[in-house]
Each structure stands twice: as structure tokens, then as C-alpha cells.
Scaffold this active site. Structure first.
Site, PDB file in Angstrom:
ATOM      1  N   ARG A 222      -5.574  12.084  12.247  1.00 20.61           N
ATOM      2  CA  ARG A 222      -6.783  12.759  12.742  1.00 20.61           C
ATOM      3  C   ARG A 222      -7.801  11.774  13.296  1.00 20.61           C
ATOM      4  O   ARG A 222      -8.573  12.079  14.202  1.00 20.61           O
ATOM      5  CB  ARG A 222      -7.445  13.577  11.633  1.00 20.61           C
ATOM      6  CG  ARG A 222      -7.978  12.698  10.513  1.00 20.61           C
ATOM      7  CD  ARG A 222      -8.958  13.382   9.589  1.00 20.61           C
ATOM      8  NE  ARG A 222      -9.435  12.420   8.606  1.00 20.61           N
ATOM      9  CZ  ARG A 222     -10.547  11.702   8.731  1.00 20.61           C
ATOM     10  NH1 ARG A 222     -11.313  11.839   9.797  1.00 20.61           N
ATOM     11  NH2 ARG A 222     -10.899  10.851   7.784  1.00 20.61           N
TER      12      ARG A 222
ATOM     13  N   TRP B 137      -8.571  -1.663   0.356  1.00 20.46           N
ATOM     14  CA  TRP B 137      -9.328  -0.519  -0.133  1.00 20.46           C
ATOM     15  C   TRP B 137     -10.592  -0.916  -0.892  1.00 20.46           C
ATOM     16  O   TRP B 137     -11.293  -0.058  -1.417  1.00 20.46           O
ATOM     17  CB  TRP B 137      -8.443   0.348  -1.036  1.00 20.46           C
ATOM     18  CG  TRP B 137      -7.534   1.259  -0.287  1.00 20.46           C
ATOM     19  CD1 TRP B 137      -6.225   1.065   0.027  1.00 20.46           C
ATOM     20  CD2 TRP B 137      -7.874   2.536   0.259  1.00 20.46           C
ATOM     21  NE1 TRP B 137      -5.724   2.125   0.738  1.00 20.46           N
ATOM     22  CE2 TRP B 137      -6.712   3.048   0.888  1.00 20.46           C
ATOM     23  CE3 TRP B 137      -9.041   3.302   0.283  1.00 20.46           C
ATOM     24  CZ2 TRP B 137      -6.692   4.288   1.523  1.00 20.46           C
ATOM     25  CZ3 TRP B 137      -9.017   4.533   0.915  1.00 20.46           C
ATOM     26  CH2 TRP B 137      -7.865   5.010   1.530  1.00 20.46           C
TER      27      TRP B 137
ATOM     28  N   GLU C 273       0.829  -1.209   0.000  1.00 18.19           N
ATOM     29  CA  GLU C 273       0.000   0.000   0.000  1.00 18.19           C
ATOM     30  C   GLU C 273       0.862   1.256   0.000  1.00 18.19           C
ATOM     31  O   GLU C 273       0.604   2.200  -0.764  1.00 18.19           O
ATOM     32  CB  GLU C 273      -0.922   0.006   1.217  1.00 18.19           C
ATOM     33  CG  GLU C 273      -1.833   1.226   1.257  1.00 18.19           C
ATOM     34  CD  GLU C 273      -2.513   1.419   2.600  1.00 18.19           C
ATOM     35  OE1 GLU C 273      -3.695   1.803   2.608  1.00 18.19           O
ATOM     36  OE2 GLU C 273      -1.850   1.202   3.644  1.00 18.19           O
TER      37      GLU C 273
ATOM     38  N   TYR D 170     -14.016   0.399  17.734  1.00 17.40           N
ATOM     39  CA  TYR D 170     -15.416   0.184  17.385  1.00 17.40           C
ATOM     40  C   TYR D 170     -16.069  -0.758  18.392  1.00 17.40           C
ATOM     41  O   TYR D 170     -15.447  -1.704  18.883  1.00 17.40           O
ATOM     42  CB  TYR D 170     -15.536  -0.362  15.963  1.00 17.40           C
ATOM     43  CG  TYR D 170     -15.310   0.699  14.918  1.00 17.40           C
ATOM     44  CD1 TYR D 170     -16.339   1.565  14.553  1.00 17.40           C
ATOM     45  CD2 TYR D 170     -14.064   0.864  14.324  1.00 17.40           C
ATOM     46  CE1 TYR D 170     -16.127   2.573  13.616  1.00 17.40           C
ATOM     47  CE2 TYR D 170     -13.845   1.861  13.389  1.00 17.40           C
ATOM     48  CZ  TYR D 170     -14.886   2.712  13.034  1.00 17.40           C
ATOM     49  OH  TYR D 170     -14.680   3.704  12.117  1.00 17.40           O
TER      50      TYR D 170
ATOM     51  N   CYS E  48      -6.750   9.711   6.912  1.00 15.36           N
ATOM     52  CA  CYS E  48      -6.688   9.549   8.370  1.00 15.36           C
ATOM     53  C   CYS E  48      -5.282   9.886   8.851  1.00 15.36           C
ATOM     54  O   CYS E  48      -5.107  10.733   9.717  1.00 15.36           O
ATOM     55  CB  CYS E  48      -7.074   8.119   8.750  1.00 15.36           C
ATOM     56  SG  CYS E  48      -8.780   7.698   8.335  1.00 15.36           S
TER      57      CYS E  48
ATOM     58  N   ASP F  61      -8.443   3.971  13.987  1.00 11.46           N
ATOM     59  CA  ASP F  61      -9.023   2.711  14.426  1.00 11.46           C
ATOM     60  C   ASP F  61      -7.894   1.910  15.076  1.00 11.46           C
ATOM     61  O   ASP F  61      -7.035   1.355  14.394  1.00 11.46           O
ATOM     62  CB  ASP F  61      -9.604   1.988  13.208  1.00 11.46           C
ATOM     63  CG  ASP F  61     -10.122   0.590  13.510  1.00 11.46           C
ATOM     64  OD1 ASP F  61      -9.959   0.121  14.647  1.00 11.46           O
ATOM     65  OD2 ASP F  61     -10.663  -0.035  12.588  1.00 11.46           O
TER      66      ASP F  61
ATOM     67  N   ARG G 226      12.442  23.563   9.695  1.00  7.32           N
ATOM     68  CA  ARG G 226      11.256  23.092  10.416  1.00  7.32           C
ATOM     69  C   ARG G 226      10.085  22.896   9.456  1.00  7.32           C
ATOM     70  O   ARG G 226       8.930  22.876   9.877  1.00  7.32           O
ATOM     71  CB  ARG G 226      10.893  24.090  11.516  1.00  7.32           C
ATOM     72  CG  ARG G 226      11.978  24.222  12.593  1.00  7.32           C
ATOM     73  CD  ARG G 226      11.537  25.141  13.717  1.00  7.32           C
ATOM     74  NE  ARG G 226      11.496  26.534  13.308  1.00  7.32           N
ATOM     75  CZ  ARG G 226      12.511  27.401  13.443  1.00  7.32           C
ATOM     76  NH1 ARG G 226      13.651  26.988  13.970  1.00  7.32           N
ATOM     77  NH2 ARG G 226      12.378  28.652  13.066  1.00  7.32           N
TER      78      ARG G 226
ATOM     79  N   TYR H 211      -4.510   9.758  -0.671  1.00 11.56           N
ATOM     80  CA  TYR H 211      -3.131   9.916  -0.202  1.00 11.56           C
ATOM     81  C   TYR H 211      -2.073  10.170  -1.271  1.00 11.56           C
ATOM     82  O   TYR H 211      -1.431  11.215  -1.287  1.00 11.56           O
ATOM     83  CB  TYR H 211      -2.733   8.672   0.598  1.00 11.56           C
ATOM     84  CG  TYR H 211      -3.549   8.442   1.828  1.00 11.56           C
ATOM     85  CD1 TYR H 211      -3.257   9.093   3.020  1.00 11.56           C
ATOM     86  CD2 TYR H 211      -4.630   7.556   1.815  1.00 11.56           C
ATOM     87  CE1 TYR H 211      -4.017   8.877   4.168  1.00 11.56           C
ATOM     88  CE2 TYR H 211      -5.394   7.336   2.967  1.00 11.56           C
ATOM     89  CZ  TYR H 211      -5.086   8.007   4.133  1.00 11.56           C
ATOM     90  OH  TYR H 211      -5.832   7.793   5.260  1.00 11.56           O
TER      91      TYR H 211
END
Length: 315
Positions: free
Chosen positions: A217, A89, A67, A260, A192, A220, A172, A131
Site C-alpha cells: 500500500r 524496527w 526479519e 522522500y 506496508c 519507500d 484463487r 505483520y
């Protein structure tokens, strides 16, 4: 063999226990419900080949690696993954196809059609600008007459970070960002694991060490986080090799960090197990660029995990 809390994996298990026992019960997008905490941090030392590869259940690290390599191509269609046997996916385009076509096709039949029919994959296998598209081809726009804009050259954030680490290691601004506000509505799933930042430190031996933070953010903890820890640390290792630095510390930070409600059996089983062994990663060659790695370039050693634990994916 039993390990104390000094074992790298114990912090993951402690987080899982905290979320399950102390998390706020919430109604979520999927309708399943979660227990959630906000703001979590895990830290892993990547020196001497160490990797945060979870051992209390088998993590299919090759799937996670395939992936990551797919992200680095900028491709957003699931067909290259399906052809490699990677299924992670498939649920999102399958759900869209069933909803829009009205055909009651199984997930397995849908994946087989994606693999066998390139035209079908072109129409139904794309995930939108997820992504990889943002990582290596962040869109830009240039003003033209009449107050309009035309698309400019995309920005390869990964290549730019590697160049900035080489030319200005003290910066930075070594950041790879996946959250493109303008394009989030077009994505099958908004990112995510959204923000990566890198930092160069000098150790007592005078060598530069590359550290990295991944901010997520939404996480799971049961199904996603083991993959995210592996992939985030692997990307750091690959970048470190490309810029002639030693891998240092990988830091993971979670926003909405959840389990979950239908994962109770997984949580109970995994928390009953003890971590076993210290897996490590060898990268067997250094390709010309970070975009040229192959799955065969990665060898995991001393990985003898407990059995897998199955649980449903929330879509």
C-alpha cells in the site's frame, strides 16, 4: 561491465527515476515530504535460483531474511531482532519511549537496554500486532451470552496457504493478509507490504510453478523496496520448496510509491550506477515446516554490489 535494460534491476532504477522526476510532490505523515506515483508493477523471474537482489547499492539481505524469519515466529517484540544485530524496527519503540517517559535517551542506548533488560524490552519493545501476528495468529472471536465475544483460536494464514497449495493448487484463495482493520490502531506501523497471493501454473515440462504477487500500500522506493523485493521473493521460494513446486514469477505491485525529499543524494548516486552481476540464492536444506528455517539455510552467490548508500529513515 555494462548491462542493457534486459537486466532485472533496470526496472527498479526506471521506477526510481520516474518517481523522482515525475512524482506528485506531497505532504506526508512524517512531515518530510515525498514525490509519489500511484500504481507501479515490477516482475521478476525466479527460475534457476534468480532473486531480485539490488546491486546498485549493497542490500543487507541477511538482515531482511532475519526479519522475515522473525515474522514467521509471530513475535512482535524487537528484542529477538536486537539480539541478532537487526536495527530496522528500533526507531518506532524508541520514539514512543522518549515521548512517554520524557527521557532523552539515544537510539543506541535504547537498543542496548532492550538487549540487556528483558523486563524493559517487555514493556517498551513491543510493536503491537504487526505483520507476524497477523500472518500466523490472526485473531478470531466467538459470541457468548449477553452479546459479548471471547477470543478464539488464532488463524495461521501461512500454514493454511501451504496446505491449500498442496490440496487445491487451482484455488484463487491462496492469500496472506496483514491489514487487520480492527487492530491497525494498535500497530506501531500499519503493514506496508500487506497482501500476498499465490498462483500455480503448469509449464510445458508439466511441472507446477508457483507464482506470487505482493501488494504494497505504501512503498519507500529508496530504503524499503530493496528489502521488500528480497523478502517477498524469498517467501515465495520458501513456500515453493515446502509444496514441491518450482519458483516461477514474483510480481510486486505498489500503491503509494514514493521517494522522500531528503533522499536526493541517494537517488542521484544510485541512478548514476550500473547494475552488476546476477545474484542467486541457494536454500541448502528443506526443514520440516516453513517455520523451521534458519539464517544458515540461505546462501547467496555472485553478489558483488556497489557500496552502500546511507539515508535517513522517516519515522
Amino acid at each position: 561491465m555494462s548491462y542493457t535494460k534486459s537486466h532485472f534491476e533496470q526496472q527498479y532504477l526506471d521506477l526510481m527515476r520516474q518517481v523522482w522526476l515525475e512524482g506528485d510532490e506531497r505532504v506526508d505523515r512524517t512531515g518530510i515530504g515525498t514525490r509519489s506515483v500511484f500504481g507501479a508493477t515490477l516482475r521478476f523471474d525466479l527460475c534457476d535460483g534468480a532473486m531480485p537482489l539490488i546491486t546498485t547499492k549493497r542490500v543487507y539481505w541477511k538482515t531482511a531474511t532475519r526479519e522475515l524469519l522473525w515474522f514467521l515466529t509471530g513475535n512482535t517484540n524487537i528484542r529477538p531482532l536486537v539480539l541478532q544485530g537487526v536495527k530496522i524496527w528500533n526507531e518506532w519503540p524508541h520514539a514512543r519511549y522518549v515521548e512517554q517517559s520524557g527521557e532523552a535517551i539515544s537510539l543506541e542506548e535504547f537498543a542496548a537496554r532492550i538487549a540487556d533488560d528483558e523486563a524493559f524490552a517487555d514493556e517498551w519493545g513491543d510493536l503491537g500486532p504487526v505483520y507476524g501476528k497477523q500472518w500466523v495468529d490472526w485473531p478470531t472471536y466467538q459470541p457468548v451470552k449477553g452479546g459479548l465475544f471471547r477470543k478464539g483460536c488464532g488463524i495461521n494464514q501461512v500454514a493454511e496457504v501451504i496446505e491449500s497449495l498442496r490440496s487445491n493448487p487451482g484455488s484463487r484463495r491462496h492469500i496472506i493478509e496483514g491489514w487487520n482493520v480492527a487492530e491497525v490502531p494498535q500497530m506501531a506501523l500499519p503493514p506496508c507490504h500487506k497482501t500476498y497471493q499465490y498462483h500455480v501454473s503448469t509449464c510445458p515440462d508439466g511441472k507446477p510453478y508457483l507464482n506470487g504477487i505482493l501488494y504494497q500500500r505504501s512503498c519507500d522506493v529508496a530504503l524499503g523496496l530493496p528489502f521488500n523485493l528480497w523478502s517477498g521473493a524469498l517467501l515465495l521460494r520458501m513456500i515453493a520448496q515446502q509444496v514441491d513446486m518450482q519458483p516461477g514469477e514474483f510480481v510486486w505491485m505498489g500503491g503509494d510509491t514514493h521517494l522522500y525529499l531528503n533522499h536526493e543524494k541517494l537517488v542521484s548516486e544510485q541512478l548514476s550506477r550500473e547494475p552488476q552481476g546476477i545474484p542467486s540464492l541457494e536454500i541448502t536444506q528443506r526443514p520440516a515446516t516453513i517455520f523451521d528455517y534458519k539464517i544458515e539455510d540461505f546462501v547467496v552467490k555472485d553478489y558483488n554490489p556497489h557500496d552502500p548508500i546511507k539515508a535517513p529513515v522517516a519515522v
